[in-house]
Design an enzyme around this catalytic site. Structure first.
Site, PDB file in Angstrom:
ATOM      1  N   ILE A 100      -7.257   1.930  -5.227  1.00 12.38           N
ATOM      2  CA  ILE A 100      -7.393   0.363  -5.895  1.00 12.38           C
ATOM      3  C   ILE A 100      -6.102   0.436  -6.827  1.00 12.38           C
ATOM      4  CG2 ILE A 100      -8.140   2.145  -8.410  1.00 12.38           C
ATOM      5  CD1 ILE A 100      -9.106  -1.452  -7.391  1.00 12.38           C
ATOM      6  N   ARG A 159      -0.123  13.535  -6.352  1.00 15.48           N
ATOM      7  CA  ARG A 159       0.038  14.573  -5.590  1.00 15.48           C
ATOM      8  C   ARG A 159       0.287  14.514  -4.013  1.00 15.48           C
ATOM      9  NH1 ARG A 159      -5.911  15.872  -6.084  1.00 15.48           N
ATOM     10  NH2 ARG A 159      -6.253  13.927  -5.619  1.00 15.48           N
ATOM     11  N   LYS A 163     -11.849   1.130 -15.247  1.00 13.56           N
ATOM     12  CA  LYS A 163     -13.096   1.438 -15.164  1.00 13.56           C
ATOM     13  C   LYS A 163     -13.467   2.424 -14.674  1.00 13.56           C
ATOM     14  CE  LYS A 163     -15.392   0.566 -12.297  1.00 13.56           C
ATOM     15  NZ  LYS A 163     -16.026   1.077 -10.503  1.00 13.56           N
ATOM     16  N   ASP A 182     -20.687   3.592 -10.065  1.00  7.17           N
ATOM     17  CA  ASP A 182     -19.673   3.748 -10.054  1.00  7.17           C
ATOM     18  C   ASP A 182     -19.794   1.758  -9.650  1.00  7.17           C
ATOM     19  OD1 ASP A 182     -16.957   4.336 -10.194  1.00  7.17           O
ATOM     20  OD2 ASP A 182     -17.180   3.271  -7.999  1.00  7.17           O
TER      21      ASP A 182
HETATM   22  P1  NAP Z   1      -9.977   6.693  -4.237  1.00  9.23           P
HETATM   23  O1  NAP Z   1      -9.485   6.040  -3.572  1.00  9.23           O
HETATM   24  O2  NAP Z   1     -10.022   7.748  -4.860  1.00  9.23           O
HETATM   25  O3  NAP Z   1      -8.216   7.256  -5.461  1.00  9.23           O
HETATM   26  C1  NAP Z   1      -8.250   7.767  -6.518  1.00  9.23           C
HETATM   27  C2  NAP Z   1      -7.210   8.211  -6.454  1.00  9.23           C
HETATM   28  O4  NAP Z   1      -6.541   9.599  -7.573  1.00  9.23           O
HETATM   29  C3  NAP Z   1      -6.380   9.820  -5.379  1.00  9.23           C
HETATM   30  O5  NAP Z   1      -6.309   9.373  -4.275  1.00  9.23           O
HETATM   31  C4  NAP Z   1      -5.537  10.477  -6.316  1.00  9.23           C
HETATM   32  O6  NAP Z   1      -4.359  10.438  -5.763  1.00  9.23           O
HETATM   33  C5  NAP Z   1      -4.834  10.686  -7.357  1.00  9.23           C
HETATM   34  N1  NAP Z   1      -7.186  11.815  -7.574  1.00  9.23           N
HETATM   35  C6  NAP Z   1      -6.267  12.638  -9.306  1.00  9.23           C
HETATM   36  N2  NAP Z   1      -7.307  13.501  -9.241  1.00  9.23           N
HETATM   37  C7  NAP Z   1      -8.113  13.167  -8.627  1.00  9.23           C
HETATM   38  C8  NAP Z   1      -9.175  14.066  -8.410  1.00  9.23           C
HETATM   39  N3  NAP Z   1      -9.437  15.501  -8.337  1.00  9.23           N
HETATM   40  N4  NAP Z   1      -9.994  14.300  -7.185  1.00  9.23           N
HETATM   41  C9  NAP Z   1      -9.717  12.777  -5.838  1.00  9.23           C
HETATM   42  N5  NAP Z   1      -7.874  12.072  -6.057  1.00  9.23           N
HETATM   43  C10 NAP Z   1      -7.997  12.664  -8.185  1.00  9.23           C
HETATM   44  O7  NAP Z   1     -10.231   6.431  -5.921  1.00  9.23           O
HETATM   45  P2  NAP Z   1     -10.207   4.273  -6.190  1.00  9.23           P
HETATM   46  O8  NAP Z   1     -11.510   3.554  -5.316  1.00  9.23           O
HETATM   47  O9  NAP Z   1      -8.490   3.913  -6.395  1.00  9.23           O
HETATM   48  O10 NAP Z   1     -10.933   4.471  -7.404  1.00  9.23           O
HETATM   49  C11 NAP Z   1      -9.799   5.181  -9.191  1.00  9.23           C
HETATM   50  C12 NAP Z   1     -10.387   4.451  -9.641  1.00  9.23           C
HETATM   51  O11 NAP Z   1     -10.393   3.061  -9.598  1.00  9.23           O
HETATM   52  C13 NAP Z   1     -12.570   4.962 -10.226  1.00  9.23           C
HETATM   53  O12 NAP Z   1     -12.555   5.183 -11.447  1.00  9.23           O
HETATM   54  C14 NAP Z   1     -13.251   3.681  -9.227  1.00  9.23           C
HETATM   55  O13 NAP Z   1     -14.213   3.525  -9.926  1.00  9.23           O
HETATM   56  C15 NAP Z   1     -11.439   2.322 -10.247  1.00  9.23           C
HETATM   57  N6  NAP Z   1     -12.011   1.093  -8.715  1.00  9.23           N
HETATM   58  C16 NAP Z   1     -12.365   1.404  -7.736  1.00  9.23           C
HETATM   59  C17 NAP Z   1     -12.750   0.493  -6.810  1.00  9.23           C
HETATM   60  C18 NAP Z   1     -12.183   0.312  -5.521  1.00  9.23           C
HETATM   61  O14 NAP Z   1     -12.595  -0.432  -4.694  1.00  9.23           O
HETATM   62  N7  NAP Z   1     -12.429   1.178  -5.323  1.00  9.23           N
HETATM   63  C19 NAP Z   1     -12.560  -1.255  -7.707  1.00  9.23           C
HETATM   64  C20 NAP Z   1     -12.193  -0.695  -9.039  1.00  9.23           C
HETATM   65  C21 NAP Z   1     -11.772   0.219 -10.345  1.00  9.23           C
HETATM   66  P3  NAP Z   1      -2.500  10.671  -6.167  1.00  9.23           P
HETATM   67  O15 NAP Z   1      -2.968  11.384  -4.467  1.00  9.23           O
HETATM   68  O16 NAP Z   1      -1.949   9.772  -5.805  1.00  9.23           O
HETATM   69  O17 NAP Z   1      -2.832  12.326  -6.678  1.00  9.23           O
END
Ligand code: NAP
Length: 318
Positions: free
Chosen positions: A14, A37, A90, A168
């Protein structure tokens, strides 16, 4: 007016898809750092932890957190204690009580805290809210059915405690419902479907009521491989309102009020709102959707279903 010097924490899906483009396009902000990281985004100075970022004293005003919800509290607390304004993706955290504690901390530190709900910024939400404001709601059906393999590839954290599983995306539906419906909602019954090898549910059926007794049913399911559905249908004394595509489209009695193809500005709107909060010295922390999810875990009967393996594809007949 001076721009808000902001850092983005957690560079995942995101952050890359929405936060970085929205921040770069918004003259209210200067995106001056990232905390990651892994591989940093091109051209943005990066730090490994929030503590390293704070220690670097680069003249920051704010941070925006796009890490998974569990673990945000520790990051946000350090930021608030360093006098920074904080915006939260969120769901806003791992538990309701930790986010309430953050809100209290932000108040006493005199900084802004914004718990965002991006679906509330979808194009049709405000029109739906206004249309429903003086209607008598009779019945509501929420259908959020999507394919977890398509939308969350490789995201192990969503299956762990605090990752919320199907809530989620389901919390997005609840954020829309709590914004557009004219009366407060509360949960009356829930059934949660857990794959036998996972800690979080892959599907959920919720029964809710509004304060006037109108029934509200929600079905969240991550096993949908056919057409994806993010719909809210509201029967009222003045006809049926249909919100579609996660708040992108709106029709009343089949008459289109907002076209599904309108360009969505969810994240630009969120950042514009955060800039307003920072400049007015106020916070916005509405936990209604998060409380409904917590209540679903509190009331939900547990049904065990077949294991979920991300790599496994359905066997198809030869
Ligand atoms: P993601 O792709 O897994 O990214 C999360 C990032 O957070 C990871 O790349 C990592 O970045 C960092 N991180 C720090 N601590 C972590 C841990 N313990 N485990 C995993 N990652 C960790 O997730 P995302 O889809 O972007 O979602 C993040 C948030 O945005 C969630 O709350 C989700 O509900 C919300 N969201 C997501 C979407 C969607 O379409 N994906 C849409 C709206 C909202 P670093 O490598 O930089 O540390």
């Amino acid at each position: 007016m001076a721009s808000i010097r902001i850092a983005l924490v957690g560079i995942g899906k995101i952050a890359r898809d929405q936060h970085i483009p929205a921040l770069k396009a918004d003259p209210n902000y200067e995106l001056v750092a990232a905390v990651t990281r892994h591989e940093p985004p091109a051209g943005i100075p990066s730090y490994r932890t929030i503590a390293e970022l704070i220690d670097a004293q680069i003249g920051l005003d704010a941070v925006s957190l796009a890490t998974p919800p569990l673990g945000r509290h520790v990051i946000a607390r350090q930021a608030i204690e360093a006098g920074l304004h904080v915006m939260l993706e969120k769901p806003p955290g791992g538990t309701v009580s930790e986010v309430e504690a953050l809100a209290a901390l932000a108040r006493s530190a005199g900084v802004s805290l914004f718990a965002t709900w991006h679906t509330r910024e979808a194009p049709a939400i405000e029109t739906a809210r206004r249309w429903l404001a003086d209607r008598m709601v009779k019945d509501v059906v929420i259908t959020w059915r999507e394919d977890v393999r398509r939308w969350h590839p490789g995201q192990a954290w969503i299956w762990e405690p605090g990752g919320l599983g199907v809530f989620d995306p389901g919390i997005n539906a609840l954020s829309a419902a709590t914004r557009i419906l004219p009366r407060p909602l509360f949960l009356t019954d829930a059934e949660l479907f857990y794959p036998e090898n996972r800690a979080m549910p892959i599907a959920a059926h919720l029964a809710m009521s509004d304060s006037a007794g109108a029934p509200i049913r929600a079905e969240f399911d991550w096993r949908e491989e056919g057409p994806q559905r993010w719909d809210i249908d509201v029967d009222t004394d003045a006809g049926r309102l249909a919100l579609s595509k996660g708040g992108a489209g709106l029709a009343v009695e089949g008459r289109i009020l907002v076209d599904e193809d309108e360009i969505s500005a969810e994240y630009p709107n969120l950042y514009a709102r955060f800039a307003e909060l920072v400049r007015s010295g106020t916070s916005d922390v509405d936990l209604q959707p998060f409380r409904l999810v917590a209540d679903a875990f509190m009331l939900g009967r547990r049904t065990v279903v077949e294991p979920f393996n991300e790599q496994q594809t359905k066997e198809r007949p030869e």
